[in-house]
Design an enzyme around this catalytic site. Structure first.
Site, PDB file in Angstrom:
ATOM      1  CE  LYS A  85      -6.677  -9.445   5.203  1.00 40.50           C
ATOM      2  NZ  LYS A  85      -6.502 -10.890   4.977  1.00 40.50           N
ATOM      3  N   GLY A  86      -2.575  -4.183   3.299  1.00 42.52           N
ATOM      4  CA  GLY A  86      -1.214  -4.022   2.790  1.00 42.52           C
ATOM      5  C   GLY A  86      -0.330  -3.051   3.553  1.00 42.52           C
ATOM      6  CD  GLU A 119      -3.017   2.025  -0.304  1.00 41.46           C
ATOM      7  OE1 GLU A 119      -2.737   1.200   0.593  1.00 41.46           O
ATOM      8  OE2 GLU A 119      -4.037   1.949  -1.005  1.00 41.46           O
ATOM      9  CG  ASP A 120      -0.333  -1.384   0.041  1.00 39.08           C
ATOM     10  OD1 ASP A 120      -0.994  -0.536  -0.604  1.00 39.08           O
ATOM     11  OD2 ASP A 120      -0.698  -2.577   0.130  1.00 39.08           O
ATOM     12  CG  ASP A 139      -1.094  -0.577 -10.285  1.00 39.31           C
ATOM     13  OD1 ASP A 139      -0.489   0.013 -11.198  1.00 39.31           O
ATOM     14  OD2 ASP A 139      -1.488  -1.754 -10.395  1.00 39.31           O
ATOM     15  CE  LYS A 181       2.156  -1.844  -9.205  1.00 40.31           C
ATOM     16  NZ  LYS A 181       2.004  -3.322  -9.348  1.00 40.31           N
ATOM     17  CG  PHE A 189       1.603  -8.382  -8.599  1.00 40.08           C
ATOM     18  CD1 PHE A 189       0.501  -7.570  -8.811  1.00 40.08           C
ATOM     19  CD2 PHE A 189       1.654  -9.143  -7.435  1.00 40.08           C
ATOM     20  CE1 PHE A 189      -0.537  -7.520  -7.891  1.00 40.08           C
ATOM     21  CE2 PHE A 189       0.621  -9.097  -6.511  1.00 40.08           C
ATOM     22  CZ  PHE A 189      -0.477  -8.293  -6.738  1.00 40.08           C
ATOM     23  CG  ASP A 207      -2.134  -9.757  -0.864  1.00 43.61           C
ATOM     24  OD1 ASP A 207      -2.195  -8.544  -1.140  1.00 43.61           O
ATOM     25  OD2 ASP A 207      -3.055 -10.555  -1.127  1.00 43.61           O
ATOM     26  NE  ARG A 257      -2.094  -9.673   3.303  1.00 41.94           N
ATOM     27  CZ  ARG A 257      -2.589  -8.754   2.474  1.00 41.94           C
ATOM     28  NH1 ARG A 257      -1.893  -7.676   2.206  1.00 41.94           N
ATOM     29  NH2 ARG A 257      -3.765  -8.926   1.917  1.00 41.94           N
TER      30      ARG A 257
HETATM   31  P1  IMP Z   1      -4.959   0.657  -7.528  1.00 43.77           P
HETATM   32  O1  IMP Z   1      -6.401   0.887  -7.178  1.00 43.77           O
HETATM   33  O2  IMP Z   1      -4.806   0.039  -8.905  1.00 43.77           O
HETATM   34  O3  IMP Z   1      -4.110   1.902  -7.363  1.00 43.77           O
HETATM   35  O4  IMP Z   1      -4.418  -0.461  -6.560  1.00 43.77           O
HETATM   36  C1  IMP Z   1      -4.136  -0.175  -5.272  1.00 43.77           C
HETATM   37  C2  IMP Z   1      -4.211  -1.367  -4.376  1.00 43.77           C
HETATM   38  O5  IMP Z   1      -3.984  -2.588  -5.064  1.00 43.77           O
HETATM   39  C3  IMP Z   1      -3.115  -1.251  -3.343  1.00 43.77           C
HETATM   40  O6  IMP Z   1      -3.646  -0.708  -2.169  1.00 43.77           O
HETATM   41  C4  IMP Z   1      -2.616  -2.651  -3.174  1.00 43.77           C
HETATM   42  O7  IMP Z   1      -3.268  -3.230  -2.060  1.00 43.77           O
HETATM   43  C5  IMP Z   1      -3.009  -3.368  -4.434  1.00 43.77           C
HETATM   44  N1  IMP Z   1      -1.845  -3.504  -5.336  1.00 43.77           N
HETATM   45  C6  IMP Z   1      -1.533  -2.750  -6.421  1.00 43.77           C
HETATM   46  N2  IMP Z   1      -0.383  -3.164  -6.980  1.00 43.77           N
HETATM   47  C7  IMP Z   1       0.053  -4.185  -6.206  1.00 43.77           C
HETATM   48  C8  IMP Z   1       1.222  -5.019  -6.252  1.00 43.77           C
HETATM   49  O8  IMP Z   1       2.120  -4.904  -7.110  1.00 43.77           O
HETATM   50  N3  IMP Z   1       1.313  -5.951  -5.276  1.00 43.77           N
HETATM   51  C9  IMP Z   1       0.376  -6.119  -4.299  1.00 43.77           C
HETATM   52  N4  IMP Z   1      -0.717  -5.354  -4.212  1.00 43.77           N
HETATM   53  C10 IMP Z   1      -0.880  -4.401  -5.170  1.00 43.77           C
HETATM   54 MG    MG Z   2      -3.824  -1.714  -0.404  1.00 40.29          MG
END
Ligand code: IMP
Ligand code: MG
Length: 178
Positions: free
Chosen positions: A46-47, A102-103, A106, A134, A155, A162, A168
């Site tokens: 949803k982000g 994408e939001d 990470d 990140k 975070f 969220d 959100r």
């Molecule tokens: P990844 O798979 O670790 O790259 O995480 C990606 C997903 O995790 C993103 O699409 C976000 O929805 C969520 N996410 C990662 N870091 C954060 C954060 O700091 N706040 C909120 N959602 C996060």
């Molecule tokens: Mg996301």
């Protein structure tokens, strides 16, 4: 009234004006690169919903939208690393120019999974636009074609992001402080 001290409090990291400026810059780059094309923009739910809504209003070429919902985090702040499609696409991706919205990237596991998943559907082109990055705990390499901000290893919530489905709606991007 007594304050609940253990409740995490959001502290502004990126203001709505800074976000709007980044969205304008990204839209200008995307308008330049997609002129004469008719891409599908795929928002990762949803982000990305707020970012997507702001971004597309600044795009000046014909486009289609679709959304995909992936699960990776479940509850809390840690990626489980096990990603699956919870809500799939309706559109045909084969032969189309696809731009993923994408939001935040990470570990990179979520977006790497999605780009691989979409790549197998043989789009004409496949690019990624992420509002925030990140890069500090990346577990797999990810190329971000259009990036809003590199952010600290904290975070973040707000502007669509969220923590356990809270925050959100905040118009700024905030860090959660304990
Ligand atoms: P990844 O798979 O670790 O790259 O995480 C990606 C997903 O995790 C993103 O699409 C976000 O929805 C969520 N996410 C990662 N870091 C954060 C954060 O700091 N706040 C909120 N959602 C996060
Ligand atoms: Mg996301």
């Amino acid at each position: 009234m007594k304050a609940i001290s253990s409740q995490p409090r959001p502290r502004t990291l990126l203001t709505r004006d800074e976000i709007a400026a980044a969205v304008n810059r990204l839209a200008a780059e995307i308008n330049r690169d997609y002129r004469g094309k008719q891409p599908i923009l795929i928002g990762v739910l949803k982000g990305s919903f707020m970012f997507m809504a702001d971004l597309i209003r600044r795009l000046d070429f014909p486009l289609q939208l679709d959304f995909i919902r992936l699960s990776s985090y479940g509850r809390g702040r840690q990626s489980s690393g096990r990603i699956k499609v919870v809500q799939g696409l309706r559109c045909e991706v084969k032969g189309r120019d696809v731009l993923v919205i994408e939001d935040i990237v990470d570990s990179g596991l979520t977006i790497a999974f999605l780009l691989d998943y979409l790549g197998k559907k043989k789009p004409a082109s496949l690019k990624l636009c992420a509002l925030t990055d990140k890069p500090w705990r990346r577990q797999t390499p990810v190329t971000i074609d259009y990036l809003g901000f590199t952010v600290p290893d904290k975070f973040l919530v707000g502007y669509g992001l969220d923590c356990d489905e809270q925050f959100r709606h905040l118009p700024d991007i905030c860090v959660l402080e304990e």
